[in-house]
Write a protein that holds these residues in place. Structure first.
Motif, PDB file in Angstrom:
ATOM      1  N   GLY A 151       0.752  -1.135  -0.077  1.00 44.98           N
ATOM      2  CA  GLY A 151      -0.008   0.026   0.013  1.00 44.98           C
ATOM      3  C   GLY A 151       0.928   1.251   0.080  1.00 44.98           C
ATOM      4  N   ALA A 152       2.203   1.230  -0.295  1.00 46.02           N
ATOM      5  CA  ALA A 152       2.875   2.226  -0.006  1.00 46.02           C
ATOM      6  C   ALA A 152       3.078   3.229  -1.026  1.00 46.02           C
ATOM      7  CB  ALA A 152       4.291   1.980   0.297  1.00 46.02           C
ATOM      8  N   ASP A 186       2.622  -5.474  -2.655  1.00 46.97           N
ATOM      9  CA  ASP A 186       1.361  -5.776  -3.307  1.00 46.97           C
ATOM     10  C   ASP A 186       1.079  -4.663  -4.328  1.00 46.97           C
ATOM     11  OD1 ASP A 186       0.441  -3.391  -1.879  1.00 46.97           O
ATOM     12  OD2 ASP A 186      -1.043  -4.259  -0.662  1.00 46.97           O
ATOM     13  N   GLY A 187       0.008  -4.791  -4.682  1.00 52.91           N
ATOM     14  CA  GLY A 187      -0.611  -3.884  -5.981  1.00 52.91           C
ATOM     15  C   GLY A 187      -0.567  -2.432  -5.405  1.00 52.91           C
ATOM     16  N   GLY A 188      -0.715  -2.187  -4.066  1.00 54.51           N
ATOM     17  CA  GLY A 188      -0.616  -0.696  -3.605  1.00 54.51           C
ATOM     18  C   GLY A 188       0.703  -0.060  -3.612  1.00 54.51           C
ATOM     19  N   CYS A 189       1.608  -0.862  -3.999  1.00 56.16           N
ATOM     20  CA  CYS A 189       2.968  -0.313  -3.961  1.00 56.16           C
ATOM     21  C   CYS A 189       3.178   0.288  -5.509  1.00 56.16           C
ATOM     22  CB  CYS A 189       4.298  -1.256  -3.815  1.00 56.16           C
ATOM     23  SG  CYS A 189       5.936  -0.631  -3.968  1.00 56.16           S
ATOM     24  N   THR A 190       3.130   1.594  -5.318  1.00 55.51           N
ATOM     25  CA  THR A 190       2.846   2.423  -6.640  1.00 55.51           C
ATOM     26  C   THR A 190       3.924   3.526  -6.660  1.00 55.51           C
ATOM     27  OG1 THR A 190       1.042   3.518  -6.179  1.00 55.51           O
ATOM     28  CG2 THR A 190       0.675   1.583  -7.352  1.00 55.51           C
ATOM     29  N   THR A 232       3.419  -5.563  -7.880  1.00 56.67           N
ATOM     30  CA  THR A 232       3.135  -4.229  -7.381  1.00 56.67           C
ATOM     31  C   THR A 232       2.343  -3.487  -8.687  1.00 56.67           C
ATOM     32  OG1 THR A 232       5.301  -3.577  -8.670  1.00 56.67           O
ATOM     33  CG2 THR A 232       5.422  -3.975  -6.593  1.00 56.67           C
ATOM     34  N   GLY A 233       2.103  -2.255  -8.518  1.00 56.10           N
ATOM     35  CA  GLY A 233       1.509  -1.537  -9.696  1.00 56.10           C
ATOM     36  C   GLY A 233       2.951  -1.227 -10.710  1.00 56.10           C
TER      37      GLY A 233
END
Length: 490
Positions: free
Chosen positions: A283-284, A398-402, A425-426
């Protein structure tokens, strides 16, 4: 950290010139801002001079505008204005091109109505992740959507979610947008909600009639939390089962970075110890110019600057599109730097680099060149400093790492004994360093990368894929913790 020049070059709030329209006429507002965004991107975006990664941009910039403009009769109000911006930006398939309202956004769990359940993207499909207690006739938890009104679920997702809610070409965006599959998000451009859907339940399939109803915000928040990982705290340092667990679930500027860094420094010896370390970046997200620097601040405190500096990703070459608009961005940034006495005293190399970029713009524009290329930051020689981190490091993603989180991973993945774990990730494009503009109506903002990092080690729109993949429920924190502990035992 090539995403940003420096703090002094942060957001330059500009306004695209155009005649204002009546605030209540959302259809005219949408038309005006859509055209202004297209014109700005055509005039200055570097994708026009970069073959390959720029192909999608060139194919969409006019065609996408015309496609959405032809449907502006659907616009009823502010929510549809939002989807005009989303639909156009989404077609570029470039997360660094963003069109968003300038007013306070609705929460991620917003819906005008739901069928009293939510879906999540798990194991390559849409599964029921939450059901409202006490409501009869709902599919059970874990049921897998097969089709709705005889339309295959993938076709339904493409029409209702892709571009409007996110980029379904990316796994991370599948996860983030999955709760919206059967929710009424008040989008006049998407097909209406289906009347019934077919689900895989156990070994068989069953049809369920959908009844869309108002759902309380409390229920929608619960549905979202059961579908998409939502951190309970932005920054924390803990000892979990005998090893350090650093929770860095944000890279936003309003977090308590001073307190966080102080805690890391106070516990540095334990975090560097042989028991190992978890750096939790789920989520970062971080979209501002300094986001990556905050993540680098953690790495430098754990590994030291002497050890991390020579392991930063190669800067290589940067392509600039030679336009007056792009030149003005750097000229304004330079003026801000030179007007700041502290920045002048501490960061003269950055100022000199920016002066050289402005001079290169002037020379290229005078010569009629469409673009020019300059070398990026020079590599730092390895001083031979020892690695102070003794144990294995698991970086949880996770996918929130963008956004800036990806820049942080560019460094962490070059450090020894680091394992990426979790989910993909994103992704972002090679078109970096944001120009931020207020659209003519004052109701929307445009952001896009104004230079091309053509030699970036991480490819164009390529996410980080973990070496160890978590296949369980990402919202079950106890299960995630147990799984991570197993990685250290292996």
């Amino acid at each position: 950290m090539i995403r940003a020049l420096a703090a002094s070059a942060a957001v330059l709030a500009l306004t695209v010139a155009a005649a204002p329209v009546a605030a209540q006429d959302w259809r005219a507002i949408a038309a005006q801002d859509l055209a202004a965004a297209r014109d700005e991107l055509k005039a200055n975006h570097p994708a026009t001079v970069v073959p390959g990664p720029g192909d999608t941009f060139r194919a969409w910039v006019d065609a996408g505008h015309d496609q959405i403009a032809a449907e502006l009769g659907r616009v009823r109000g502010a929510r549809d204005y939002f989807y005009v911006l989303q639909g156009y930006a989404g077609g570029f398939r470039d997360n660094n091109i963003r069109l968003s309202p300038s007013y306070e956004p609705l929460p991620a769990w917003f819906a005008a109505g739901t069928p009293n359940f939510a879906t999540a993207w798990r194991d390559g499909g849409y599964v029921v992740s939450w059901v409202k207690s006490g409501v009869r006739g709902l599919p059970p938890l874990g049921a897998r959507v097969v089709s709705c009104d005889d339309v295959p679920v993938e076709e339904l997702a493409q029409s209702r979610l892709d571009r409007w809610e996110g980029n379904l070409q990316q796994e991370a965006e599948r996860v983030r947008t999955a709760p919206y599959l059967l929710w009424d998000r008040d989008n006049s451009f998407a097909p209406g909600l289906p009347r019934q859907c077919r689900f895989q339940v156990g070994r068989g399939q069953r049809n369920f009639v959908l009844t869309t109803a108002f759902t309380s915000e409390e229920d929608r928040r619960a549905a979202w939390a059961a579908s998409v990982f939502t951190p309970s705290t932005p920054l924390a340092v803990e000892m979990v089962d005998g090893r350090g667990w650093i929770r860095m679930h944000t890279l936003e500027p309003d977090a308590d970075w001073r307190g966080f860094y102080a805690t890391v420094e106070a516990q540095r010896a334990a975090l560097q110890g042989p028991a190992g370390l978890v750096i939790d970046l789920r989520g970062a997200s971080g979209l501002d110019a300094e986001a990556a620097r905050r993540g680098y601040g953690l790495a430098n405190r754990l590994w030291t600057v002497d050890f991390t500096a020579p392991r930063q990703p190669e800067a290589g070459s940067i392509v600039y599109r030679a336009t007056p608009g792009n030149r003005d961005w750097y000229a304004r940034a330079l003026a801000r730097m030179e007007a700041d006495p502290l920045f002048v005293s501490e960061s003269m190399p950055v100022i000199e680099q920016t002066r050289a970029i402005v001079a290169a713009f002037d020379a290229a524009i005078a010569a009629g060149q469409a673009s020019f290329t300059l070398p990026g930051r020079p590599a730092v020689a390895d001083s031979g400093a020892a690695n102070p981190v003794q144990g294995r490091v698991v970086v949880l993603i996770d996918g929130g790492c963008t956004g800036g989180c990806l820049d942080v991973l560019d460094l962490l993945t070059n450090l020894p004994n680091v394992t990426l774990a979790g989910a993909p990730t994103g992704a972002d494009s090679i078109f970096i360093e944001a120009t931020d503009l207020r659209l003519p109506s004052n109701y929307g903002d445009l952001s896009y990368g104004h230079k091309a990092w053509t030699t970036r080690e991480r490819g164009h729109n390529v996410p980080y894929t973990p070496q160890a993949v978590f296949t369980g429920n990402p919202t079950d924190e106890a299960a995630v913790r147990a799984w991570v502990n197993g990685l250290f035992a292996g």
